[in-house]
Design an enzyme around this catalytic site. Structure first.
Site, mmCIF file in Angstrom:
data_model
loop_
_atom_site.group_PDB
_atom_site.id
_atom_site.type_symbol
_atom_site.label_atom_id
_atom_site.label_comp_id
_atom_site.label_asym_id
_atom_site.label_seq_id
_atom_site.Cartn_x
_atom_site.Cartn_y
_atom_site.Cartn_z
ATOM 1 N N HIS A 13 0.843 -1.185 0.112
ATOM 2 C CA HIS A 13 -0.057 0.074 0.082
ATOM 3 C C HIS A 13 0.798 1.323 -0.016
ATOM 4 C CE1 HIS A 13 -3.838 2.093 1.626
ATOM 5 N NE2 HIS A 13 -2.961 3.047 1.122
ATOM 6 N N HIS A 15 1.552 5.556 -1.897
ATOM 7 C CA HIS A 15 0.857 6.607 -2.665
ATOM 8 C C HIS A 15 2.396 7.197 -3.230
ATOM 9 C CE1 HIS A 15 -3.184 6.689 -1.038
ATOM 10 N NE2 HIS A 15 -2.303 6.330 0.200
ATOM 11 N N LYS A 99 -9.891 0.032 -5.210
ATOM 12 C CA LYS A 99 -9.647 0.834 -4.011
ATOM 13 C C LYS A 99 -10.886 1.478 -3.647
ATOM 14 C CE LYS A 99 -7.879 2.552 -0.131
ATOM 15 N NZ LYS A 99 -6.657 3.397 -0.005
ATOM 16 N N HIS A 136 -10.390 1.562 2.352
ATOM 17 C CA HIS A 136 -10.130 2.662 3.293
ATOM 18 C C HIS A 136 -11.372 2.639 4.226
ATOM 19 C CE1 HIS A 136 -8.454 6.569 4.581
ATOM 20 N NE2 HIS A 136 -9.640 6.502 5.350
ATOM 21 N N HIS A 174 -4.455 -0.342 6.227
ATOM 22 C CA HIS A 174 -3.937 0.582 7.225
ATOM 23 C C HIS A 174 -4.844 0.596 8.443
ATOM 24 C CE1 HIS A 174 -6.575 3.395 5.428
ATOM 25 N NE2 HIS A 174 -5.909 3.572 4.391
ATOM 26 N N ASP A 247 1.572 2.792 3.434
ATOM 27 C CA ASP A 247 0.911 4.018 3.092
ATOM 28 C C ASP A 247 1.808 5.357 3.165
ATOM 29 O OD1 ASP A 247 -1.618 5.031 2.704
ATOM 30 O OD2 ASP A 247 -2.107 5.557 4.837
HETATM 31 O O1 DOR Z 1 -3.228 9.649 5.647
HETATM 32 C C1 DOR Z 1 -3.374 9.365 4.545
HETATM 33 N N1 DOR Z 1 -2.679 9.871 3.438
HETATM 34 N N2 DOR Z 1 -4.461 8.523 4.298
HETATM 35 C C2 DOR Z 1 -5.116 8.308 3.128
HETATM 36 O O2 DOR Z 1 -6.056 7.483 3.153
HETATM 37 C C3 DOR Z 1 -4.554 8.974 2.100
HETATM 38 C C4 DOR Z 1 -3.158 9.374 2.130
HETATM 39 C C5 DOR Z 1 -2.737 10.162 1.108
HETATM 40 O O3 DOR Z 1 -3.183 9.988 -0.059
HETATM 41 O O4 DOR Z 1 -2.202 11.343 0.960
HETATM 42 ZN ZN ZN Z 2 -3.164 5.266 1.556
#
Ligand code: DOR
Ligand code: ZN
Length: 344
Positions: A13, A15, A99, A136, A174, A247
């Site tokens: 997971h 980004h 997702k 989520h 998460h 995450d």
């Molecule tokens: O803290 C987070 N940041 N939680 C999420 O679900 C998305 C993520 C983000 O994309 O910045």
């Molecule tokens: Zn995330």
């Protein structure tokens, strides 16, 4: 134990973002992980296999020479996702999950689902084609206390989905509470959960440690110490239901240090070190390899990685920021020493 050699891990997971941020996030993730499940919440969300294919090409182009990295793509579930798109995703071989963000839950979630029950035809298609649903797991109702939103999601939504779709593979992403651990434990093996390094190392007190700490603000929000301890127990339990998902979520410094700051903790620069610190804190380094390199791959039906990485008990300093062409990112434990390092 001062040295640990483990099979190369995967991050289930992450980004990575796009454009100017992509080179830095890809450099960091590919330095430690062979594969990563890449979240689709770009400013323009990745809602189709054709968008995922193009995004994947941009990620591949950002891999530093000499690194081998395989981005595993996901689609963003919206109110308009169709069962036909799920079939396309499956047939592409590059999409490994869909997702679910409740609309408005977090960063770039405006196109998220307003009513999951309205999407049951899509979930049916996912179950049929073996495409995992990545959750989520929070409700967005402002009347529900922010610290209870995960638990209310379990009770009001997930328990129903699990019953209606007995063969759908589900990853509760998460997780942050003992309630989620109990829930996942009680389900069959097709329900799993990822655990971040920051939720293993921080509790909600770390949001207000001598002042407000925007770089510890993430969603789901940090919880009480008893919940952190429950996550740590689950991570080191040896149960294949729990595996690594950082995450890691980069945000430009000024968007976090703001009167209304973004949610997200950036850990990709030292992810394995942070997990090693957490596992070491309870004398369970021997449990790290399965958590980081075996259980997730098995859940996603992927071959185990062939390479290995070496972790050593050796101090490293984390820089105050990382610069990229669009600004800076403040990493987790910025300006502090970590007592574990990954050795090349
Ligand atoms: O803290 C987070 N940041 N939680 C999420 O679900 C998305 C993520 C983000 O994309 O910045
Ligand atoms: Zn995330």
């Amino acid at each position: 134990m001062d040295e640990l050699v483990i099979r190369q891990p995967d991050d289930f997971h992450i980004h990575l973002r796009d454009d100017e941020m992509l080179p830095l996030s890809v450099e960091h993730v590919s330095a430690q992980f062979h594969r990563a499940i890449v979240m689709p919440n770009l400013r323009l969300p990745v809602v189709s296999t054709s968008m995922a294919t193009k995004y994947r090409k941009r990620i591949l182009a950002a891999i530093p020479t000499g690194q081998l990295f395989n981005p595993l793509m996901t689609l963003y579930l919206t109110d308009r996702t169709t069962p036909a798109e799920i079939l396309l995703a499956k047939e592409s071989g590059i999409v490994h999950g869909v997702k679910y963000y409740p609309a408005g839950a977090t960063t770039n979630s405006d196109s998220g689902v307003t009513d999951l029950e309205g999407r049951f035809k899509v979930l049916e298609a996912m179950m049929m084609h073996g495409v995992p649903l990545l959750l989520h797991g929070e409700v967005t109702d402002k009347d529900v206390d922010i610290f209870d939103r995960e638990k209310v999601f379990l009770d009001s939504i997930l328990s129903r989905v699990v019953k209606e779709f007995p063969d759908l593979k589900i990853v509760l992403e998460h997780i942050t509470t003992s309630d989620s651990v109990d829930f996942v434990d009680a389900c069959s093996d097709r329900v799993a959960a990822t655990i971040t390094a920051h939720h293993l190392l921080l509790n909600r007190g770390d949001l207000f440690d001598g002042g407000i700490r925007p770089h510890h603000y993430c969603l789901p929000i940090l919880k009480r110490e008893e919940h952190r301890l429950a996550l740590l127990r689950a991570a080191v339990s040896g149960s294949p239901k729990y595996f690594l998902g950082t995450d890691s979520a980069p945000h430009e410094t000024h968007t976090k240090e703001a009167s209304c700051g973004c949610a997200g903790v950036y850990t990709a620069h030292a992810a394995m070190e942070c997990y090693a610190i957490a596992f070491d804190s309870v004398g369970s380094l021997d449990k790290l390899e399965n958590f980081a390199s075996t259980f997730g791959a098995r859940f996603y039906e992927l071959p185990l990685n062939m390479g290995h990485i070496k972790l050593v008990r050796k101090e490293q300093m984390i820089p105050p920021t990382y610069a990229y062409s669009g600004g800076t990112i403040v990493p987790f434990r910025a300006g502090q020493a970590l007592n574990w390092s990954v050795e090349a």
